[in-house]
Design an enzyme around this catalytic site. Structure first.
Site, PDB file in Angstrom:
ATOM      1  N   GLN A  25       0.843  -1.198   0.000  1.00 33.07           N
ATOM      2  CA  GLN A  25       0.000   0.000   0.000  1.00 33.07           C
ATOM      3  C   GLN A  25       0.880   1.251   0.000  1.00 33.07           C
ATOM      4  O   GLN A  25       1.854   1.337   0.768  1.00 33.07           O
ATOM      5  CB  GLN A  25      -0.887   0.004   1.239  1.00 33.07           C
ATOM      6  CG  GLN A  25      -1.892   1.144   1.259  1.00 33.07           C
ATOM      7  CD  GLN A  25      -2.739   1.140   2.521  1.00 33.07           C
ATOM      8  OE1 GLN A  25      -2.258   0.840   3.602  1.00 33.07           O
ATOM      9  NE2 GLN A  25      -4.010   1.459   2.382  1.00 33.07           N
ATOM     10  N   SER A  52      -0.197   6.919   2.382  1.00 32.07           N
ATOM     11  CA  SER A  52       0.298   8.008   3.245  1.00 32.07           C
ATOM     12  C   SER A  52       1.551   8.676   2.693  1.00 32.07           C
ATOM     13  O   SER A  52       2.346   8.057   1.975  1.00 32.07           O
ATOM     14  CB  SER A  52       0.642   7.461   4.632  1.00 32.07           C
ATOM     15  OG  SER A  52      -0.481   6.918   5.246  1.00 32.07           O
ATOM     16  N   SER A  82       4.549  -0.873   4.184  1.00 32.09           N
ATOM     17  CA  SER A  82       4.979  -2.221   4.566  1.00 32.09           C
ATOM     18  C   SER A  82       5.166  -3.075   3.323  1.00 32.09           C
ATOM     19  O   SER A  82       4.393  -2.978   2.382  1.00 32.09           O
ATOM     20  CB  SER A  82       3.922  -2.865   5.456  1.00 32.09           C
ATOM     21  OG  SER A  82       3.635  -2.056   6.565  1.00 32.09           O
ATOM     22  N   GLU A 124     -15.658  -9.221   5.313  1.00 31.64           N
ATOM     23  CA  GLU A 124     -14.453 -10.047   5.272  1.00 31.64           C
ATOM     24  C   GLU A 124     -13.627  -9.984   6.549  1.00 31.64           C
ATOM     25  O   GLU A 124     -13.218 -10.981   7.104  1.00 31.64           O
ATOM     26  CB  GLU A 124     -13.570  -9.543   4.124  1.00 31.64           C
ATOM     27  CG  GLU A 124     -13.382 -10.518   3.011  1.00 31.64           C
ATOM     28  CD  GLU A 124     -12.293 -10.068   2.035  1.00 31.64           C
ATOM     29  OE1 GLU A 124     -12.025  -8.864   1.922  1.00 31.64           O
ATOM     30  OE2 GLU A 124     -11.699 -10.946   1.412  1.00 31.64           O
ATOM     31  N   GLU A 168      -7.401   8.798  17.745  1.00 35.62           N
ATOM     32  CA  GLU A 168      -8.163  10.053  17.776  1.00 35.62           C
ATOM     33  C   GLU A 168      -9.072  10.151  16.554  1.00 35.62           C
ATOM     34  O   GLU A 168     -10.238  10.539  16.672  1.00 35.62           O
ATOM     35  CB  GLU A 168      -7.203  11.254  17.821  1.00 35.62           C
ATOM     36  CG  GLU A 168      -6.522  11.461  19.175  1.00 35.62           C
ATOM     37  CD  GLU A 168      -5.479  10.404  19.494  1.00 35.62           C
ATOM     38  OE1 GLU A 168      -4.949   9.766  18.560  1.00 35.62           O
ATOM     39  OE2 GLU A 168      -5.189  10.217  20.695  1.00 35.62           O
TER      40      GLU A 168
END
Lengths: 381, 391
Positions: free
Chosen positions: B124, B127, B159, B242, B370
């Site tokens: 992925q 970010s 990752s 899932e 948060e």
């Protein structure tokens, strides 16, 4: 255990029962009524109690059909208690249909069950059971027709309004369950004022009071355990319902109250507090529903097993603390008005704290859980 | 065992057949080294798909089993019991559903089966250093030039990027201030010239994630999933429930770890201290609640098709638990607990000090606690959105 073998979901029929009850409570027993009666020391509303019996057969909902009950289990009963807890409803239900009925069924004494349960199921007999606690020491002397009780029982729910009183007394044959008529000679009943006026408690002072053994001598501890478990499960339902209602009140307020040009619920501190309250409500729901489901399979004549004992402590700890936390935070979100007598929030806080302590001090419950699991482990070896 | 027969099986029958297959084809032990472990995961995943026991929630056409939810739960339980590994990478849950639901037929053919088999590892890349919680502010650009996009920018916390073949990314194809309305979903081959992957060391000292630099990287427009500037809405696609199918396993996992902490406490005779016994009891009580909440979630999905609010707060509940559990174990060990794994005085190879450090990320990664509270408050409780994001 596979999730599919232990159904923790509410059926659509149960959701319908909830809707019915909620509607009834809103119309006949809203929190305002609880408040008024509490402030006037008026106790429960008999008319409403009879309507609950006539329209829904509520007093006997979870009692066996052979005694005139509807034969539902602790699982269905919990929904009823949630709806009662939502509005701080005061009625004989907790003392009579939960505590006393459980004590009778656990005793296995058919004569006593036949004598009292049909009346309890019908809502015409108001009974209660004294559970052990600080300041409660009752002894029995003599046996059979000559059994006499001496001592004191404190924190007895509905002590001054019940007509049948059940109490565990210590005797030469060990602890036993005894039934006492409210008008028995030598019995003094006094109100015991607590901070939670929505659940009246009292003291019973016994001076050579004639009593009848229920079940067998020496069974008192087993029966007490059963009553305690039923009490915790019932309180768990009330605590869940009350906590949920508090969260609703807090969120509604956060959405409408404006400061600094916007709703206070748009500030993160308030939002996050609400999220944390939901966390507690859902934890309480898990603990409550699980115990209720365990109890729905139980044979009251048997001693409590390990999983029920553990499930009881988990519910006492989690539901007790959740309700107190949510009630406190609700007042916090309400700010100044939450601190007024006029607002209902303090009624919920008082019920929350009293109910939590009724099941046992949080300072001791975890130690009790630790001892219980340690004992189980030792037993496994 | 033909794949198409799975849906028809009754739960007990399904469990038995799957268990039998696992007994005949055990996964074996997880190897120690990172690359050996990945090779093991790849071999297992390919074998599973070939045998028709991979992708419990995926369509059969792309190598999956298309199981009803109840059977997915059983699949998760049996795989966990047999200690079977996951498909390597982060694509299966996070990108698979997007490609399944929004990919073109060509994209589905090209990407899904290799992903599920582990033949291609996916990482992925959403970010950025300047776009974490506020992901919609991302600045990696994809400028259209004929039939390619030219990608420039930087991604972080990726990752598996150092071993992956495909990065699934969100890139800006709209104007600089277009926020969520100018984002596209782009699959980028990590072999493409102009890409630099650099492993990042985390506070435990491990290199479990990376940063990725894109320098005039040419990516075919055909690699875009969904329409241009529609990437934001398709990024969070999921398949049914899932993830929830694994809820019980997660609770069971925590229960096992807790059991190991109890064993540690007993070994050190710490439970005679009432404070310790009480603190442990608190963790045990919370562990029970997690398990019951997982059961409730699964029960509600099966009986009503909807998990209810319990599941939205379970991440918050569970992450707090795992932090407290690791810290409790460390506190139990006292000063001895801080000895690192390379010393012979390390207790359980420093497991708990690393666990304490590692779980700092539990309330940060995949959505900070948060932000999660914001989401719960807004979507479950209906409270107003923060003024900034409401614009």
């Amino acid at each position: 255990m596979s999730a599919t073998t232990l159904d923790l979901s509410l059926s659509s029929e149960l959701e319908e029962l909830r809707t019915l009850l909620r509607d009834f409570m809103t119309r006949k027993s809203p929190v305002g009524a609880a408040r008024e009666r509490a402030e006037n020391g008026a106790g429960y509303d008999e008319t409403v109690w009879h309507q609950m019996r006539d329209q829904m057969g509520l007093p006997g909902l979870a009692l066996p059909e052979r005694y005139g009950g509807q034969g539902f289990s602790a699982f269905e009963q919990q929904v009823v208690l949630e709806e009662m807890g939502r509005v701080l409803h005061a009625s004989p239900y907790y003392a009579s249909s939960v505590l006393a009925a459980t004590a009778l069924l656990a005793s296995g004494d058919e004569r006593a069950c036949d004598a009292y349960l049909p009346g309890i199921a019908e809502g015409s007999v108001h009974a209660t059971c004294a559970v052990s606690g600080p300041g409660t020491t009752v002894r029995v002397t003599g046996g059979g027709e000559a059994a006499r009780l001496v001592g004191e029982a404190r924190f007895v729910v509905d002590a001054t309004t019940a007509s049948v009183l059940l109490v565990v007394a210590e005797g030469d044959d060990g602890p036993g369950l005894f039934a006492v008529a409210a008008d028995a000679p030598g019995l003094v009943r006094e109100p015991l004022p607590t901070i939670d006026a929505t659940r009246p408690m009292g003291r019973l002072l016994f001076e050579d009071v004639p009593a009848r053994l229920v079940g067998r001598a020496g069974e008192g501890l087993r029966i007490s355990d059963r009553v305690r478990t039923a009490a915790v499960a019932a309180l768990a339902g009330e605590q869940l319902g009350g906590a949920e209602r508090c969260l609703e009140i807090a969120v509604e307020y956060a959405q409408t109250r404006e400061q600094f040009g916007r709703a206070i619920g748009s500030f993160q501190a308030v939002k996050h507090k609400c999220a944390d309250m939901l966390l507690q409500v859902e934890a309480a729901r898990s603990a409550a529903v699980y115990l209720a489901r365990l109890l729905s399979h139980e044979d009251l004549a048997q001693p409590i097993g390990q999983s029920v004992a553990e499930g009881t402590l988990v519910a006492a700890i989690v539901c007790g603390e959740a309700y107190v936390f949510v009630a406190k935070q609700t007042i916090q979100i309400l700010g100044g008005i939450g601190y007024t007598w006029e607002h209902d929030a303090h009624l919920y806080l008082k019920r929350a704290k009293a109910a939590q302590l009724l099941a046992g001090s949080p300072l001791r419950l975890r130690a009790e859980f630790a001892a219980l699991t340690a004992a189980a482990k030792a037993g496994d070896r | 065992m033909s794949r198409t027969e799975w849906r028809a099986k009754d739960p007990d029958q399904f469990r038995k057949e799957l268990r039998d297959w696992l007994a005949r084809t055990p996964p074996g032990r997880a190897p120690r080294g990172k690359h050996e472990r990945i090779a093991w995961q790849k071999a297992w995943s390919a074998q599973a798909v070939e045998a028709g026991v991979g992708g419990p929630g995926w369509p059969v056409a792309y190598g999956g089993m298309d199981l009803p939810f109840e059977l997915q739960v059983i699949w998760q339980e049996e795989m966990s019991r047999a200690k079977a590994p996951n498909v390597p990478g982060t694509g299966v849950f996070l990108a698979g559903p997007t490609v399944i639901k929004h990919g073109t037929p060509e994209q589905r053919e090209r990407y899904l089966r290799p992903m599920l088999r582990g033949d291609e590892i996916w990482a992925q890349a959403f970010s950025e250093p300047g776009a974490g919680s506020d992901l919609a502010s991302l600045r990696t650009t994809a400028r259209r030039d004929g039939d390619v996009y030219i990608v420039n920018g930087q991604k972080v916390w990726n990752s598996y990027a150092d071993v992956a073949q495909i990065a699934f990314t969100l890139v800006r194809t709209g104007s600089p201030d277009s926020r969520a309305d100018g984002i596209s979903y782009l699959l980028i081959d990590l072999d493409t010239p102009g890409i630099t992957v650099r492993p990042l060391k985390d506070i435990t000292g491990a290199e479990t994630f990376c940063e990725i630099f894109f320098d005039d990287v040419r990516v075919p427009v055909a690699n875009r999933v969904g329409e241009e500037n529609e990437g934001w809405s398709i990024a969070r696609t999921t398949l049914g429930h899932e993830r929830a199918a694994n809820a019980l396993n997660q609770a069971a996992f925590y229960e096992r770890v807790l059991g190991e902490v109890v064993a540690l406490a007993e070994e050190r005779e710490s439970l005679a201290d009432p404070g310790t016994a009480t603190a442990l009891a608190d963790l045990q009580v919370r562990s029970r609640v997690m398990k019951i909440t997982a059961m409730r979630t699964i029960s509600d999905i099966i009986t009503k098709g909807d998990p209810g609010p319990g599941s939205s707060v379970s991440r918050l509940y569970n992450s707090a638990f795992e932090q407290d559990l690791n810290e409790f174990a460390l506190d139990l060990l006292g000063i001895e607990g801080i000895v690192t794994r390379d010393s012979d005085l390390a207790v359980q190879r420093g497991r708990w000090i690393y666990g304490f450090l590692r779980t700092r990320a539990s309330t940060i990664g995949a959505g900070t606690a948060e932000i999660q509270r914001n989401i719960v408050a807004e979507r479950v409780l209906g409270l107003p959105r923060d003024p900034v994001t409401a614009s």
